[in-house]
Design an enzyme around this catalytic site. Structure first.
Site, PDB file in Angstrom:
ATOM      1  N   SER A  18     -14.642 -20.947 -40.394  1.00 41.84           N
ATOM      2  CA  SER A  18     -13.882 -20.192 -39.392  1.00 41.84           C
ATOM      3  C   SER A  18     -12.374 -20.344 -39.614  1.00 41.84           C
ATOM      4  O   SER A  18     -11.873 -21.443 -39.862  1.00 41.84           O
ATOM      5  CB  SER A  18     -14.237 -20.692 -37.991  1.00 41.84           C
ATOM      6  OG  SER A  18     -13.353 -20.115 -37.062  1.00 41.84           O
ATOM      7  N   LYS A  69     -22.766 -15.012 -28.882  1.00 43.83           N
ATOM      8  CA  LYS A  69     -21.986 -14.161 -27.962  1.00 43.83           C
ATOM      9  C   LYS A  69     -22.812 -13.718 -26.757  1.00 43.83           C
ATOM     10  O   LYS A  69     -22.270 -13.520 -25.671  1.00 43.83           O
ATOM     11  CB  LYS A  69     -21.410 -12.957 -28.703  1.00 43.83           C
ATOM     12  CG  LYS A  69     -20.293 -13.364 -29.669  1.00 43.83           C
ATOM     13  CD  LYS A  69     -19.640 -12.190 -30.326  1.00 43.83           C
ATOM     14  CE  LYS A  69     -18.670 -12.685 -31.391  1.00 43.83           C
ATOM     15  NZ  LYS A  69     -17.991 -11.613 -32.103  1.00 43.83           N
ATOM     16  N   ASP A 105     -12.963  -8.573 -28.890  1.00 39.36           N
ATOM     17  CA  ASP A 105     -13.225  -8.040 -30.236  1.00 39.36           C
ATOM     18  C   ASP A 105     -12.787  -6.577 -30.363  1.00 39.36           C
ATOM     19  O   ASP A 105     -12.100  -6.198 -31.313  1.00 39.36           O
ATOM     20  CB  ASP A 105     -14.726  -8.121 -30.570  1.00 39.36           C
ATOM     21  CG  ASP A 105     -15.156  -9.546 -30.877  1.00 39.36           C
ATOM     22  OD1 ASP A 105     -14.313 -10.331 -31.345  1.00 39.36           O
ATOM     23  OD2 ASP A 105     -16.335  -9.867 -30.648  1.00 39.36           O
ATOM     24  N   GLY A 130     -24.407   0.254 -37.681  1.00 43.19           N
ATOM     25  CA  GLY A 130     -24.925  -0.987 -37.107  1.00 43.19           C
ATOM     26  C   GLY A 130     -24.905  -0.908 -35.596  1.00 43.19           C
ATOM     27  O   GLY A 130     -24.039  -0.238 -35.003  1.00 43.19           O
ATOM     28  N   GLY A 133     -24.643  -6.997 -32.059  1.00 43.18           N
ATOM     29  CA  GLY A 133     -23.606  -7.547 -31.185  1.00 43.18           C
ATOM     30  C   GLY A 133     -22.214  -7.080 -31.563  1.00 43.18           C
ATOM     31  O   GLY A 133     -21.391  -6.786 -30.696  1.00 43.18           O
ATOM     32  N   ARG A 155     -30.251   1.109 -38.945  1.00 44.76           N
ATOM     33  CA  ARG A 155     -31.553   1.047 -39.632  1.00 44.76           C
ATOM     34  C   ARG A 155     -32.678   1.286 -38.624  1.00 44.76           C
ATOM     35  O   ARG A 155     -33.622   2.015 -38.889  1.00 44.76           O
ATOM     36  CB  ARG A 155     -31.699  -0.334 -40.279  1.00 44.76           C
ATOM     37  CG  ARG A 155     -33.048  -0.599 -40.869  1.00 44.76           C
ATOM     38  CD  ARG A 155     -33.081  -1.920 -41.557  1.00 44.76           C
ATOM     39  NE  ARG A 155     -32.833  -3.050 -40.640  1.00 44.76           N
ATOM     40  CZ  ARG A 155     -32.770  -4.311 -41.008  1.00 44.76           C
ATOM     41  NH1 ARG A 155     -32.934  -4.629 -42.278  1.00 44.76           N
ATOM     42  NH2 ARG A 155     -32.545  -5.270 -40.135  1.00 44.76           N
ATOM     43  N   GLY A 242     -11.729  -7.021 -42.017  1.00 52.18           N
ATOM     44  CA  GLY A 242     -11.602  -7.379 -40.608  1.00 52.18           C
ATOM     45  C   GLY A 242     -10.606  -8.487 -40.305  1.00 52.18           C
ATOM     46  O   GLY A 242     -10.604  -9.011 -39.193  1.00 52.18           O
TER      47      GLY A 242
HETATM   48  P1  ATR Z   1     -24.064  -8.918 -35.204  1.00 54.56           P
HETATM   49  O1  ATR Z   1     -23.988  -9.699 -33.931  1.00 54.56           O
HETATM   50  O2  ATR Z   1     -23.199  -9.484 -36.302  1.00 54.56           O
HETATM   51  O3  ATR Z   1     -23.868  -7.461 -35.017  1.00 54.56           O
HETATM   52  P2  ATR Z   1     -26.895  -8.568 -35.181  1.00 54.56           P
HETATM   53  O4  ATR Z   1     -26.824  -8.404 -33.709  1.00 54.56           O
HETATM   54  O5  ATR Z   1     -27.982  -9.387 -35.775  1.00 54.56           O
HETATM   55  O6  ATR Z   1     -25.545  -9.171 -35.755  1.00 54.56           O
HETATM   56  O7  ATR Z   1     -26.921  -7.102 -35.830  1.00 54.56           O
HETATM   57  C1  ATR Z   1     -26.983  -6.908 -37.184  1.00 54.56           C
HETATM   58  C2  ATR Z   1     -26.856  -5.422 -37.495  1.00 54.56           C
HETATM   59  O8  ATR Z   1     -26.944  -5.275 -38.925  1.00 54.56           O
HETATM   60  C3  ATR Z   1     -27.959  -4.564 -36.908  1.00 54.56           C
HETATM   61  O9  ATR Z   1     -27.456  -3.277 -36.658  1.00 54.56           O
HETATM   62  C4  ATR Z   1     -28.975  -4.545 -38.042  1.00 54.56           C
HETATM   63  O10 ATR Z   1     -29.852  -3.433 -38.027  1.00 54.56           O
HETATM   64  P3  ATR Z   1     -31.250  -3.495 -37.199  1.00 54.56           P
HETATM   65  O11 ATR Z   1     -30.893  -3.253 -35.758  1.00 54.56           O
HETATM   66  O12 ATR Z   1     -32.068  -2.414 -37.791  1.00 54.56           O
HETATM   67  O13 ATR Z   1     -31.816  -4.870 -37.442  1.00 54.56           O
HETATM   68  C5  ATR Z   1     -28.047  -4.433 -39.231  1.00 54.56           C
HETATM   69  N1  ATR Z   1     -28.691  -4.894 -40.469  1.00 54.56           N
HETATM   70  C6  ATR Z   1     -28.938  -6.167 -40.829  1.00 54.56           C
HETATM   71  N2  ATR Z   1     -29.521  -6.198 -42.066  1.00 54.56           N
HETATM   72  C7  ATR Z   1     -29.645  -4.904 -42.477  1.00 54.56           C
HETATM   73  C8  ATR Z   1     -30.147  -4.263 -43.658  1.00 54.56           C
HETATM   74  N3  ATR Z   1     -30.655  -4.967 -44.679  1.00 54.56           N
HETATM   75  N4  ATR Z   1     -30.091  -2.919 -43.728  1.00 54.56           N
HETATM   76  C9  ATR Z   1     -29.575  -2.195 -42.698  1.00 54.56           C
HETATM   77  N5  ATR Z   1     -29.065  -2.735 -41.572  1.00 54.56           N
HETATM   78  C10 ATR Z   1     -29.095  -4.063 -41.456  1.00 54.56           C
END
Ligand code: ATR
Length: 276
Positions: A18, A69, A105, A130, A133, A155, A242
């Site tokens: 971090s 979070k 954020d 995506g 969170g 996805r 970011g």
């Molecule tokens: P964060 O808090 O960092 O957003 P998260 O809540 O686990 O982490 O969300 C991860 C995001 O990355 C989600 O949108 C996830 O898609 P799913 O909702 O379908 O799981 C996406 N993600 C993670 N791995 C992926 C992959 N291999 N291909 C496409 N999307 C992916």
């Protein structure tokens, strides 16, 4: 007599890399504030206990990062409107009457784009890739900028649709899967997935980035991420990581705790300069 300095920390898992302790130390030096800020590794499932202990020991504020979070959202006694709707908290303020939760954020992202990079968002076509969170934290502040269109692609399309429902009253917002993006074009694409961080990005159709459109990765690391390289390979006008958002969200947390907002450009510059 030795006076204990005001205590702040960031909790996450993992947390070793971090940048927040460094950023807040720079803020404190710049603004002449006396405080200590450290990084605390918390076991999964152990957030509430760790946060409570921190407060009981006199801690005054916490930043919260993945994967806690949502736990922080549950932990807070009182939520800001933005945090309430996001379902995620990245800043906790420990006060006599209870613990307040906020989410800086999204404001951090919007400030990095609109102030640091002078990019107006009104009327723009924006794609958020995506629906986890990270996406939830940025939707409300993005919608408040009045984009022409905001699409969340994921996805798992149902999750994107769920977010579109949750925030839909704030502006023009829709949710879909990646295949549904065929034929659409965006002026700004924001990567809020964890996927492209691992080199296996979700497949976006060709042509989805408008000519000269911008790509913004919410994550940052050493060198361009796979998503940033994707944008570079498709004629992006600007490709951003970011780091600016990280410093801006930290500045907003600092303001909530200390009542003073640090000047961020020199800090962003210092962090960029220090990278290998
Ligand atoms: P964060 O808090 O960092 O957003 P998260 O809540 O686990 O982490 O969300 C991860 C995001 O990355 C989600 O949108 C996830 O898609 P799913 O909702 O379908 O799981 C996406 N993600 C993670 N791995 C992926 C992959 N291999 N291909 C496409 N999307 C992916």
């Amino acid at each position: 007599m030795v006076t204990k300095m005001d205590q702040y920390a960031v909790m996450g898992n993992p947390i070793a890399h971090s940048q927040s302790p460094r950023i807040h130390a720079l803020f404190a030096a710049q603004t002449g504030q006396q405080l200590e800020y450290r990084a605390i590794l918390v076991e999964r499932g152990g957030f509430a206990e760790a946060a409570r202990a921190f407060g009981e020991q006199g801690g005054q504020g916490l930043n919260v990062t993945a994967p806690f979070k949502q736990d922080a959202w549950v932990f807070a006694d009182l939520l800001s409107a933005a945090a309430e709707r996001a379902g995620a908290v990245n800043t906790l303020i420990f006060e006599a009457g209870g613990v307040r939760g906020d989410n800086t954020d999204g404001p951090g992202l919007v400030r990095d784009l609109t102030v640091n990079h002078d990019r107006a968002l009104a009327g723009q076509r924006i794609l958020v890739v995506g629906a986890g969170g990270a996406a939830r934290g940025i939707l409300q502040p993005l919608l408040l900028e009045k984009p022409g269109q905001l699409v969340i692609a994921n996805r798992t399309p149902e999750t994107a649709l769920g977010l579109a429902l949750r925030f839909g009253d704030l502006g023009r917002l829709s949710g879909c899967g990646f295949d549904d993006l065929v034929g659409l074009q965006f002026d700004l694409i924001i990567n809020a997935t964890t996927a492209w961080a691992q080199d296996t990005g979700p497949p976006l159709p060709e042509g989805v980035l408008a000519s000269g459109g911008w790509c913004y990765d919410l994550s940052y690391g050493d060198g361009p991420s796979p998503f940033m390289r994707w944008g570079q390979g498709r004629g992006a006008g600007r490709v951003l990581d970011g780091l600016g958002m990280l410093v801006e969200q930290a500045a907003e947390s600092f303001r909530l705790w200390r009542g003073i907002r640090p000047e961020t450009p020199p800090i962003i510059e210092a962090l960029r300069g220090a990278r290998p």
